[in-house]
Scaffold this active site. Structure first.
Site, PDB file in Angstrom:
ATOM      1  CD  GLU A  32      -2.841   1.072   2.442  1.00  0.00           C
ATOM      2  OE1 GLU A  32      -2.793   0.121   3.239  1.00  0.00           O
ATOM      3  OE2 GLU A  32      -3.614   2.041   2.553  1.00  0.00           O
ATOM      4  NE  ARG A 259       3.237  -8.133  10.890  1.00  0.00           N
ATOM      5  CZ  ARG A 259       2.667  -7.453   9.897  1.00  0.00           C
ATOM      6  NH1 ARG A 259       1.741  -8.004   9.153  1.00  0.00           N
ATOM      7  NH2 ARG A 259       3.008  -6.217   9.646  1.00  0.00           N
ATOM      8  CE  LYS A 269       2.918   0.062   5.201  1.00  0.00           C
ATOM      9  NZ  LYS A 269       2.216   0.155   3.935  1.00  0.00           N
TER      10      LYS A 269
HETATM   11  P1  ATP Z   1      -0.520  -1.463   6.803  1.00  0.00           P
HETATM   12  O1  ATP Z   1      -0.826  -1.553   8.247  1.00  0.00           O
HETATM   13  O2  ATP Z   1      -0.360  -0.064   6.319  1.00  0.00           O
HETATM   14  O3  ATP Z   1      -1.354  -2.343   5.920  1.00  0.00           O
HETATM   15  P2  ATP Z   1       1.615  -3.238   6.095  1.00  0.00           P
HETATM   16  O4  ATP Z   1       2.941  -3.242   6.756  1.00  0.00           O
HETATM   17  O5  ATP Z   1       0.763  -4.448   6.087  1.00  0.00           O
HETATM   18  O6  ATP Z   1       0.940  -2.019   6.758  1.00  0.00           O
HETATM   19  P3  ATP Z   1       1.439  -3.209   3.205  1.00  0.00           P
HETATM   20  O7  ATP Z   1       1.906  -2.160   2.272  1.00  0.00           O
HETATM   21  O8  ATP Z   1       0.002  -3.583   3.184  1.00  0.00           O
HETATM   22  O9  ATP Z   1       1.841  -2.722   4.643  1.00  0.00           O
HETATM   23  O10 ATP Z   1       2.330  -4.494   3.030  1.00  0.00           O
HETATM   24  C1  ATP Z   1       2.639  -5.041   1.790  1.00  0.00           C
HETATM   25  C2  ATP Z   1       2.978  -6.487   1.951  1.00  0.00           C
HETATM   26  O11 ATP Z   1       4.058  -6.649   2.850  1.00  0.00           O
HETATM   27  C3  ATP Z   1       1.808  -7.280   2.497  1.00  0.00           C
HETATM   28  O12 ATP Z   1       1.672  -8.462   1.737  1.00  0.00           O
HETATM   29  C4  ATP Z   1       2.195  -7.584   3.899  1.00  0.00           C
HETATM   30  O13 ATP Z   1       1.684  -8.817   4.314  1.00  0.00           O
HETATM   31  C5  ATP Z   1       3.735  -7.609   3.823  1.00  0.00           C
HETATM   32  N1  ATP Z   1       4.308  -7.259   5.105  1.00  0.00           N
HETATM   33  C6  ATP Z   1       4.114  -6.125   5.809  1.00  0.00           C
HETATM   34  N2  ATP Z   1       4.765  -6.179   6.985  1.00  0.00           N
HETATM   35  C7  ATP Z   1       5.390  -7.369   7.035  1.00  0.00           C
HETATM   36  C8  ATP Z   1       6.218  -8.023   7.997  1.00  0.00           C
HETATM   37  N3  ATP Z   1       6.537  -7.458   9.153  1.00  0.00           N
HETATM   38  N4  ATP Z   1       6.692  -9.261   7.693  1.00  0.00           N
HETATM   39  C9  ATP Z   1       6.383  -9.841   6.518  1.00  0.00           C
HETATM   40  N5  ATP Z   1       5.604  -9.288   5.582  1.00  0.00           N
HETATM   41  C10 ATP Z   1       5.112  -8.058   5.826  1.00  0.00           C
HETATM   42 MG    MG Z   2      -1.300  -4.210   4.820  1.00  0.00          MG
END
Ligand code: ATP
Ligand code: MG
Length: 553
Positions: A32, A259, A269
């Site tokens: 995102e 994760r 974030k």
């Molecule tokens: P938000 O809370 O803004 O959704 P987010 O960290 O999930 O934050 P995204 O941009 O939606 O942000 O994440 C993109 C991809 O990265 C998603 O598939 C998410 O599952 C993965 N991702 C985010 N944080 C982690 C993490 N700590 N470990 C592994 N994968 C992650």
């Molecule tokens: Mg997300």
């Protein structure tokens, strides 16, 4: 050591064996664009792109830009730069969920027509209050059985901007008694008037993540939709939408993995944005940030991040990893690639009294003992040098093999010197040390192989470059800064996470370019900060040579 396939690779291999999707492997990374990528995202990137790479498939980059209020092109650009830096390529497959707003709208209409969606006129608070609990069923909305024609007309009006934000939503009609709360008539569309960074004011209704995600996977032909474990409970909804909307034999499938969570590190974030906005760090690329841009500036290599992810692996087990593993990975990688150079961070002047005043000689030294192909260079030696203050003691304890009155040490790539005397200032601080050198101990000389216990790094005082050295340490001094109920995470910021000092580096570093990596011998790994200029060199400490944190504890 070569590991066997992880559980996702095992699934992919099984799918290839059974010929699912005609042997097609297609993944996507769906960020995102509402912040910079961090080390947690790197875990997802390495998996999504890694699976495609390993099994001859494709991986799309798809910006999940379904919420116009939080997104920005600044983030889109940084995300692309960071993925490329990690060494992955989406070729021409750069997509945006917003590219599919038209098709998603059609899908919504289709659901309405088939009686699987309805417009709810209640506020989000009212809807939430009817959701029930995991053990009690929810209460059906009074609008649940609205006629199809009325739903179609209201949804059209919602998108025409005829109703205010928050006044109506479109909900999927599934099961208000489902034990899975995500199945209790989830909201799939909401009204937002904020202009979208790509589609402007075309749309007044925007799909929710759950409605957009699987459908976008489908439009793109994604076979393996890999996401983190918190989406496991969303999977029944993902599958329900697949079943209702997707015809034909191809269907995307969601698989969840654990994760990344690291101690001493924040990976939210929202909190990272707070650190930036409130000025606790200099920006998203501050070398103390766990963002990829911060880690890059700190001196982390893409290989070290990929190796780190490989080492922790992918499972379904929720766990917190030790940030020391990440530091280990960069140390190991830089050990292979960084030139060894000499830098003195806390200088003490040493005068070699029997060395001619007007003489400078150039001594040869190897760049990396781990890798002969990295060659050698020369460094100047002269009568006055700097050594580290801690490498001299007036009154040393036993087993102190560095310099002290009467003792001998080797100067790395130079001579053996003996300490004859030293001078103190009025306050008793040692200001100069007087030594004599033995010319025969030079490399290639008759006594080159003479044994002494200590070897010190040094720089020639008149030749050394003064440099700004930024000594970074962990940003938080608590293993779980966000895990305290009554204390805000910023209270745990390590006050010593950045210390700026002036040091002296060997003159060959005049030519070092931004982001070049070095090992300052006996000290740590450093890189050249982009703030560095021809007149003033600036170095960042990536990591100390040894893990001081685990030694302290
Ligand atoms: P938000 O809370 O803004 O959704 P987010 O960290 O999930 O934050 P995204 O941009 O939606 O942000 O994440 C993109 C991809 O990265 C998603 O598939 C998410 O599952 C993965 N991702 C985010 N944080 C982690 C993490 N700590 N470990 C592994 N994968 C992650
Ligand atoms: Mg997300």
């Amino acid at each position: 050591m070569k590991k066997g396939p992880n559980f996702i690779e095992a699934i992919v291999e099984e799918d290839l064996r059974t010929g699912r999707d005609h042997g097609r492997i297609h993944t996507r990374f769906p960020p995102e664009p509402n912040g910079y990528l961090h080390i947690g995202h790197a875990k997802a990137i390495c998996l999504d792109f890694g699976i495609a790479e390993k099994y001859g498939g494709k991986c799309n980059l798809r910006f999940d830009d379904t919420n116009p209020t939080k997104e920005d092109v600044e983030y889109v650009d940084s995300i692309k730069e960071d993925i490329r830096w990690l060494g992955f390529d989406w070729e021409d497959r750069e997509y945006y969920a917003s590219d599919y707003f038209g098709k998603l709208y059609e899908f919504a209409i289709d659901l309405i027509k088939r009686g699987y969606a309805y417009v709810d006129d209640q506020s989000s608070e009212e809807i939430a209050s009817q959701k029930g609990t995991p053990t009690e069923p929810g209460i059906p909305s009074p609008y649940r059985d609205r006629p199809v024609e009325e739903n179609l007309e209201l949804f059209r009006q919602m998108n025409a901007g005829e109703f205010p934000e928050g006044s109506r939503v479109l909900r999927a009609k599934i099961d208000m008694a489902s034990p899975n709360m995500h199945m209790r008539d989830p909201v799939i569309y909401r009204i937002l008037f904020h202009p979208h960074h790509r589609t402007g004011t075309t749309w007044k209704v925007y799909p929710m993540y759950d409605f957009a995600h699987g459908q976008c996977d489908y439009f793109e032909g994604v076979t393996h939709s890999l996401c983190t474990l918190e989406f496991e409970v969303h999977r029944p909804l993902y599958d329900w939408l697949v079943e209702k909307l997707m015809t034909g034999d191809y269907k995307p499938r969601q698989t969840e993995f654990n994760r990344l969570s690291l101690n001493y590190t924040i990976l939210s974030k929202r909190m990272l944005l707070e650190l930036v906005k409130q000025g606790h760090v200099r920006g998203w690329d501050d070398p103390r940030m766990p963002t990829l841009t911060g880690l890059r500036r700190r001196g982390y290599t893409p290989e070290s991040i990929r190796n780190f992810n490989e080492s922790i692996g992918y499972t379904k087990v929720i766990a917190t990893n030790d940030v020391g593993l990440l530091e280990f990975a960069v140390r190991e990688d830089l050990n292979r690639r960084a030139s060894r150079v000499m830098a003195v961070l806390d200088p003490l002047r040493v005068i070699i009294t029997n060395y001619p005043e007007d003489r400078t000689e150039m001594l040869e030294t190897v760049n990396n003992p781990e890798d002969d192909s990295m060659g050698s260079r020369t460094i100047p030696f002269s009568r006055e040098i700097y050594i580290e203050r801690e490498d001299f003691m007036e009154d040393p304890p036993k087993k102190y093999f560095r310099l002290s009155p009467g003792a001998e040490v080797r100067l790395k790539s130079a001579y053996i010197i003996r300490c004859d005397d030293f001078k103190k200032d009025r306050d008793g601080n040692i200001v100069e040390v007087y030594c004599t050198y033995d010319e025969r101990t030079r490399s290639g000389g008759p006594e080159a192989g003479r044994k002494v216990k200590g070897t010190l790094h040094w720089v020639s005082a008149p030749h050394a470059l003064e440099a700004e050295i930024r000594l970074y340490d962990r940003l938080f001094n608590d293993p779980d800064p966000a895990g305290h109920k009554d204390r805000h995470f910023t209270e745990f910021i390590n006050p010593d996470s950045l210390r700026i000092i002036t040091g002296y580096v060997e003159p060959s570093l005049q030519d070092a370019g931004p982001m070049d990596h070095f090992q300052f011998q006996r000290i740590g790994y450093f890189n050249v900060d982009p703030d560095s200029t021809a007149d003033k060199k600036v170095f960042n400490r990536t990591v100390p040579l040894r893990d001081n944190w685990s030694r302290q504890r």
